[in-house]
Structure formats: C-alpha cells, structure tokens
Scaffold this motif. Structure first.
Motif, PDB file in Angstrom:
ATOM      1  N   PHE A  91       0.804  -1.210   0.000  1.00 35.33           N
ATOM      2  CA  PHE A  91       0.000   0.000   0.000  1.00 35.33           C
ATOM      3  C   PHE A  91       0.842   1.267   0.000  1.00 35.33           C
ATOM      4  O   PHE A  91       0.400   2.301  -0.492  1.00 35.33           O
ATOM      5  N   ASN A  95      -1.078   5.340   1.670  1.00 35.81           N
ATOM      6  CA  ASN A  95      -2.301   4.590   1.969  1.00 35.81           C
ATOM      7  C   ASN A  95      -2.121   3.675   3.177  1.00 35.81           C
ATOM      8  O   ASN A  95      -2.724   2.607   3.255  1.00 35.81           O
ATOM      9  N   TRP A  98      -5.132   2.215   5.076  1.00 39.57           N
ATOM     10  CA  TRP A  98      -5.824   1.100   4.434  1.00 39.57           C
ATOM     11  C   TRP A  98      -5.103  -0.209   4.721  1.00 39.57           C
ATOM     12  O   TRP A  98      -5.749  -1.244   4.923  1.00 39.57           O
TER      13      TRP A  98
END
Length: 432
Positions: A91, A95, A98
């Motif tokens: 990721f 990110n 997430w």
C-alpha cells in the motif's frame, strides 16, 4: 409484576458487575434468583439453567475452542505480523491506513479482540515511528477493524453464541457480517480518524514494544493462508450449499459449511503450515483455549439466564408488550443490547443478556442472522470507563480521559450505529 422482577434481576446484575463480581458468577446467581422470583419451581429452575447452558454451548464450544487454537498459532508463529509488513509494502506510506485496516480485518477473523490488539499494536507503533504519523492516525484503523470483527463476524464469541441461541446459520451470518462490517470499518477506521486526528497531533505511549525480526517470521503465503483459511472454508461451504441442490457436491459443501468442520480443517491446515514439532503446536493450542476459558463460562451463564427468561414465559410477555409500539424487532434488539453495553461494559455479556429478551421476536419472521448482527452492533455502543477495552486503548496510546472519549468511545458508537443502519438496509432489501 413479572416485568418488575426482571427489572430487579437486571438491576442486581448490573450492580454486581459494577462491583467487580465475576460476570459468570453474577449471571448464574441472578438466573437462579430471577427464576425463583418469577414463580418457577426449584426443579424447573435447575432444569432451565442446565438446558440453557447445554443448548448454548452445544453448538458453540468447539467453534470457540478451535478458533482460539488457530488464533494462538497465528499469534505465536508471527503470521499476523508478517501480514502487516507485506501490506505496508503493497500500500505504501500514502495509503498506510488502508494497510492497517485490512490487516486488522484479516487478523481479527481468527484472533479474539484482546489478542489481536496485543499482536498488532507493536506494528502500529513501528509504522507510526517510520512514517512519522500520529499514533492515533494509524491506530484507530486497527482498533476499528478489530471491533468490527468482534461484533459482527464469527468465530468470535459473541456472534457465535448468538447464532447458536437464535438458531442462525453461521455462514449466512458471516456473509451478512462482511457486507455490513467492511463499509463500517472504512467509515469508522479511515474517514473518522482523518476528521478527528490532525497529522500534527502526536502522542507518546508509556509502553514500549519490540516487533520480531522479519527473518524469524513465516512466509507471506503461509501467513495469508493461516489467517484466511477459516473464512474461506465457511464462506465457500455456505455459497456452495446455496448454489447446489443435491448430489455429492451439495453434500460436500454442506459438510464444509459446518463451522466446527471448517475450523477443524483450518486448524489442521495451520498446523501443517507452521511446521512446528507436534508438542510445541499442542502446547500453543492448549494455551489458546486457556485464554478463552472464562469467556466460555460467561457464555454458558448467559445461556442460563436466557433460558430462565424463556421458560418463565417472560420473554413472550416482553414480545406482547412491545407489539403495540410497532417497533422493529431488529431495532429493539439493538436498543436493549446498547443499554446493557453502556451499563455492563462487556460487549459479550451485553449480547448474551439481550438474547433471552429478543429470542422470541425471531418467530415474528425477522431474520435470525440479522438479529445476531443487530444485537452484536448494539453491544458495541458507547464504550466507556466500565469497559476494559476503553482502558486498554487509553493506556497503549497514552491518552487522557477526554481524548479517549473523543476517539475510542466515539469510534465504537459509530461502528454500532453504522452496523444498525446496515442491518436495517439488508432487512429492507431481502423483504422486497
């Protein structure tokens, strides 16, 4: 008068738990007292308690035990930690939330909440230190995803016990739970922290952790299999059974969808993947079951209380009382569970205490699987100072009380409300 006795019994239960009496002992004692107050003969009280314990544990104890074994193996083998490292690389820093959210959802399936929290918290600290992001910015996605799995997804104790009490299909409960839990986790774990945590708000935990070196961890493939195998077996069996009507294929999927069979196969797969000596593996399995022994006893006592309410006909009286209100049974289940959560602190105890009051409502045509999720959602509502999770979050992240209410308590309440909204939406869709 019977409802007054139930109110007095529940008030006594709340008082005992607030005074730190073990929830299992409190539930068992209140069950006996409630039965006597409601005019049940002593032999019937004893029979109801025995039947309640047996019926509750009969369909859940092996699921809980096998799930605990798999969770302990995943924890001690380092599979959960390895999964985090892989997702962080996939990721990237931009990110990172997430990655943490997905890790919490995956690792939370076989791990109970406290175990998942302890396993993942060192990695949250490591990520925060590496990326120079606030602990809460990275930590809330982890906590939110673990709460979602704890409230909505078997094989966690609450959903499994409720599914047994309501005679709900665990596979269908899992699929509905995923449909509700994933968007709920995104809203509470990604959107919420971005609104309340500034990237300049840094907190320092008073606790220090050291993650294991990556060379000592299992491979990424094995780690993913260890974490995901239980949900793959249960989901595949449920979907396969729905798609086939008869023959060998239907029999195979019907066999696979049984949660005890699915988790037994998952445990065998995990034992093969960790490649430990059998003695070491069995010791880890034993420790895993020891860790949930009190949870099992609390579930058993909750089943006794549920059975007293049913056999004394009070549950039917409650059903008749709320009928003129034209209140959705799912909303009623959520409200009752939310009340007990706020009063008692424990999500599992809140869910089990609610079960006896709402079980008769399932006969009105409401989905048993959605009732499991509605009560599960209510049991997460408004965690505060009587909940051990509140203090765990506060201490690990080095927060004061005000900060903990603004983050943890609000996050749990959002998960509860989003969960209720998801349940009512699915009920609307399947009823048309």
């Amino acid at each position: 008068m019977p409802l007054l006795y139930v109110f007095l019994a529940i008030s006594l239960l709340i008082f005992l738990i607030v005074k730190k009496v073990n929830p299992m002992l409190a539930l068992l004692g209140v069950s006996i007292l409630a039965g006597l107050l409601l005019g049940m003969p002593v032999p019937q009280v004893i029979t109801s308690i025995s039947n309640g314990i047996g019926s509750t544990l009969g369909g859940t104890i092996m699921v809980l035990a096998l799930g605990a074994m798999i969770g302990k193996l995943a924890e001690e083998s380092g599979a959960a930690q390895k999964l985090v490292l892989i997702l962080v690389r996939l990721f990237g820093q931009k990110n990172i939330q997430w990655a943490v959210l997905l890790t919490g959802l995956l690792a939370g399936i076989p791990l109970f909440y406290n175990a998942g929290f302890v396993v993942l918290i060192p990695l949250v600290f490591a990520i925060a230190a590496t990326t120079r992001l606030p602990l809460l910015y990275v930590g809330i996605p982890m906590a939110a995803s673990l709460s979602v799995t704890h409230g909505f997804l078997p094989p966690h104790p609450g959903p499994v016990a409720l599914a047994g009490i309501f005679h709900a299909n665990i596979g269908t409960t899992l699929l509905y739970g995923l449909a509700i839990g994933i968007p709920t986790a995104v809203l509470a774990g990604i959107v919420f922290p971005r609104l309340v945590v500034k990237t300049t708000d840094h907190t320092t935990s008073p606790l220090q952790f050291e993650a294991r070196k990556e060379a000592a961890l299992p491979s990424g493939r094995n780690s993913l299999l260890i974490v995901l195998v239980p949900i793959v077996f249960i989901a595949a069996g449920t979907i396969g059974t729905a798609l086939t009507r008869e023959g060998a294929a239907h029999s195979f999927f019907y066999f696979l969808q049984d949660p005890t069979i699915a988790l037994l196969l998952s445990l065998i797969t995990t034992l093969i993947l960790v490649k430990w000596p059998l003695t070491k593996s069995m010791e880890a399995c034993t420790e895993g079951v020891k860790g949930i022994a009190m949870i099992i006893l609390i579930i058993a006592a909750g089943g006794a209380f549920k059975q007293i309410l049913i056999d004394s006909k009070v549950a039917e009286l409650i059903k008749e009382t709320i009928a003129p209100w034209q209140l959705s049974p799912l909303l009623f289940g959520w409200l009752v569970a939310a009340f007990f959560r706020i009063a008692l602190g424990s999500a599992t105890v809140a869910a089990l205490t609610t079960s006896g009051m709402v079980a008769p409502l399932i006969s009105t045509g409401v989905s048993a699987e959605l009732m499991v999720l509605s009560v599960g959602a209510g049991s997460l509502m408004c965690s505060h100072v009587n909940d051990t999770g509140f203090w765990m979050f506060k201490e690990y992240f080095g927060l004061n009380l005000r900060q903990t209410f603004r983050t943890w308590t609000l996050m749990e309440s959002l998960i509860s409300l989003f969960g209720l909204a998801g349940v009512l939406l699915i009920q609307t869709l399947i009823s048309h």
